[in-house]
Motif scaffolding. Structure first.
Motif, PDB file in Angstrom:
ATOM      1  N   UNK A 179       9.111   9.212   6.818  1.00  0.00           N
ATOM      2  CA  UNK A 179       7.769   8.722   6.471  1.00  0.00           C
ATOM      3  C   UNK A 179       7.260   9.434   5.222  1.00  0.00           C
ATOM      4  N   UNK A 180       7.391  10.744   5.191  1.00  0.00           N
ATOM      5  CA  UNK A 180       6.957  11.499   4.017  1.00  0.00           C
ATOM      6  C   UNK A 180       7.786  11.128   2.794  1.00  0.00           C
ATOM      7  N   UNK A 181       9.085  10.971   2.993  1.00  0.00           N
ATOM      8  CA  UNK A 181       9.989  10.721   1.868  1.00  0.00           C
ATOM      9  C   UNK A 181       9.665   9.417   1.153  1.00  0.00           C
TER      10      UNK A 181
ATOM     11  N   UNK B 168       1.495   7.106   4.502  1.00  0.00           N
ATOM     12  CA  UNK B 168       0.493   8.138   4.789  1.00  0.00           C
ATOM     13  C   UNK B 168       0.582   8.664   6.214  1.00  0.00           C
ATOM     14  N   UNK B 169      -0.084   9.810   6.442  1.00  0.00           N
ATOM     15  CA  UNK B 169      -0.261  10.310   7.805  1.00  0.00           C
ATOM     16  C   UNK B 169      -0.866   9.203   8.658  1.00  0.00           C
ATOM     17  N   UNK B 170      -0.482   9.182   9.916  1.00  0.00           N
ATOM     18  CA  UNK B 170      -0.987   8.152  10.813  1.00  0.00           C
ATOM     19  C   UNK B 170       0.073   7.149  11.176  1.00  0.00           C
TER      20      UNK B 170
ATOM     21  N   UNK C  95       0.149  -1.211  -1.408  1.00  0.00           N
ATOM     22  CA  UNK C  95      -0.627  -1.785  -0.316  1.00  0.00           C
ATOM     23  C   UNK C  95       0.055  -1.667   1.028  1.00  0.00           C
ATOM     24  N   UNK C  96       1.288  -1.157   1.063  1.00  0.00           N
ATOM     25  CA  UNK C  96       2.049  -1.088   2.311  1.00  0.00           C
ATOM     26  C   UNK C  96       1.366  -0.207   3.348  1.00  0.00           C
ATOM     27  N   UNK C  97       0.569   0.745   2.873  1.00  0.00           N
ATOM     28  CA  UNK C  97      -0.116   1.638   3.820  1.00  0.00           C
ATOM     29  C   UNK C  97      -1.107   0.906   4.706  1.00  0.00           C
TER      30      UNK C  97
ATOM     31  N   UNK D  92       5.080   2.480  12.408  1.00  0.00           N
ATOM     32  CA  UNK D  92       3.975   1.754  13.036  1.00  0.00           C
ATOM     33  C   UNK D  92       2.674   2.495  12.825  1.00  0.00           C
ATOM     34  N   UNK D  93       1.641   1.720  12.461  1.00  0.00           N
ATOM     35  CA  UNK D  93       0.309   2.323  12.350  1.00  0.00           C
ATOM     36  C   UNK D  93      -0.267   2.626  13.719  1.00  0.00           C
TER      37      UNK D  93
END
Length: 466
Positions: free
Chosen positions: A123-125, A129-131, A282-284, A308-309
């Motif tokens: 996710x970080x790579x 975002x966090x979440x 916009x993927x976030x 997953x959000x």
């Protein structure tokens, strides 16, 4: 075979694998056998008694290997890569030896907790975002099915699994013509029906879904009494790298209250390079995002990261908890089998952990940047060569082209492609762009070099007679 025999054959297998990879450039990329040749060489009936391992190994080399297409070949420029970095193969060796069933936290706590950690590393790579929370699925097809099932359940107020679809309004899911056929299969399996997968026209050089047409299609469906359920967008479509304007799609999805899934199975790996992230700006805001480390990053197949959000929606869709699958006395644990369609789960996180640690993100970024640069250089060389047309410009390391100079261009380019693949030095595939037959090229093999890509130019132009 006992474990002492395994010690001997394990060493031989390791030596064979190293020799195989060292000699790949000497093999034709695509299998050069006729249909049925391997089948006719195999016995009709299974053996009644045990056979010697040496005899089995000899048949493997002499009968099966000639019929293998070499996906790890450095000049495999077809489809998308299915890379297997050596360190990932080694990790898979350990996974097979341990042979753990990792369906619940208690059935292998380390497997569950390592999956949690490496998914967050990924996710970080890729800059999410966090979440966002991740899970490893077997393939992007499964992740897309999970997303479609979640769309269905949310749209039906979580009653679909209980009451079925009979008597419900027609659920509608929206995508462009450029999405992978795994979307079609997910729609079938989820019981929605192909007629309820609404294809939105595309526009522009990126072949992006037309956001206004999407908005209009949703409005028309609501007026007709249908029930819009979700949108599937893509970044790096399989055919020619089509990429939707994710931000524009999300504007529509948020206004309409629809669940969104972004399929970046191939191109998502490139998002470890910050300069490429504009492709999915916009993927976030998406609900679900999938990318395959088993494609471009080098993780042995199968290894798909699904982000997953709100994972609670997925768990609510899929989780079943009979008494024999409950983990007592351990509050707060994650059971990833509740995040996947299959109950059984392999220890897939291990190879991703080995891979990231052995190469580092910067080593993986260098590989991807090289592939993109080499593909762009090849496209420019072909475009400057008389008789060639670049049909779709490079999207990362993927572009399409055709050779001109014949009355029937489709037949001419099909014949050229056949001659290229029969030649064996490189391997390419085809697609259609606006109905026209074109040849695809993508650079992505883990061990490819600039010289390998340069050879592609030599082979293509030689066999085209230019």
């Amino acid at each position: 075979m006992n474990w002492e025999d395994f010690r001997h054959w394990g060493r031989r297998a390791a030596d064979w694998a190293a020799d195989y990879h060292a000699g790949l450039r000497n093999r034709p990329v695509r299998a050069q056998v006729a249909p049925g040749a391997v089948l006719s060489a195999l016995p009709d009936a299974p053996p009644e008694g045990a056979e010697a391992m040496q005899a089995i190994f000899d048949d493997f080399e002499q009968t099966l290997m000639p019929g293998m297409t070499h996906w790890q070949h450095p000049r495999f420029f077809a489809y998308f890569p299915a890379n297997a970095a050596p360190v990932s193969v080694l990790a898979e060796y350990f996974v097979s030896a341990i042979a753990a069933q990792c369906m619940l936290w208690q059935t292998s706590p380390a497997a569950t907790e390592l999956e949690t950690r490496v998914c967050d590393w990924m996710r970080q790579a890729i800059g999410l975002p966090d979440g966002f929370t991740g899970v490893i699925q077997d393939s992007a097809s499964s992740a897309t099915l999970c997303a479609v099932l979640t769309m269905r359940e949310r749209a039906l107020d979580w009653q679909g699994n209980r009451a079925g679809l009979s008597g419900q309004p027609r659920l509608r899911v929206y995508c462009s013509d450029e999405v992978h056929t795994s979307v079609d299969r997910a729609i079938w399996i989820a019981g929605l029906g192909e007629e309820n997968l609404v294809r939105i026209p595309t526009q522009g050089a990126t072949r992006a879904m037309d956001a206004e047409a999407l908005r209009a299609a949703i409005a028309a469906d609501r007026a007709a009494g249908h029930l819009p359920a979700g949108i599937i967008a893509c970044t790096g479509g399989t055919s020619a790298g089509a990429s939707d304007d994710i931000a524009a799609v999300m504007d529509v999805a948020e206004a309409e209250g629809l669940y969104t899934h972004v399929d970046a199975a191939w191109a998502g790996s490139a998002m470890i390079c910050p300069e490429f992230r504009s492709l999915w700006a916009g993927v976030e805001r998406a609900d679900s995002v999938v990318m395959n480390p088993h494609k471009w990053l080098g993780a042995q197949f199968d290894c798909t990261t699904h982000f997953l959000r709100n994972p609670d929606d997925l768990v609510r869709t899929l989780a079943i908890q009979p008494e024999y699958l409950k983990t007592h006395g351990a509050d707060g644990v994650v059971n990833y089998s509740e995040w996947s369609v299959p109950l059984g789960r392999r220890f897939r996180a291990l190879k991703l952990w080995f891979l990231i640690r052995a190469h580092g993100l910067e080593g993986l970024r260098e590989m991807i940047r090289n592939h993109v640069t080499w593909a762009q250089d090849l496209a420019a060389r072909l475009e400057a060569t008389e008789g060639f047309e670049i049909v779709t410009q490079p999207m990362l390391s993927l572009f399409t082209f055709r050779h001109l100079g014949a009355e029937d261009l489709d037949a001419h380019n099909q014949d050229l492609l056949n001659r290229i693949n029969d030649d064996g030095r490189i391997y390419l595939t085809q697609t259609r762009i606006d109905g026209a037959f074109v040849i695809r090229f993508q650079a992505g093999a883990f061990t490819a070099t600039a010289e390998d890509v340069a050879m592609a130019y030599d082979v293509i132009t030689e066999l085209a007679g230019t």
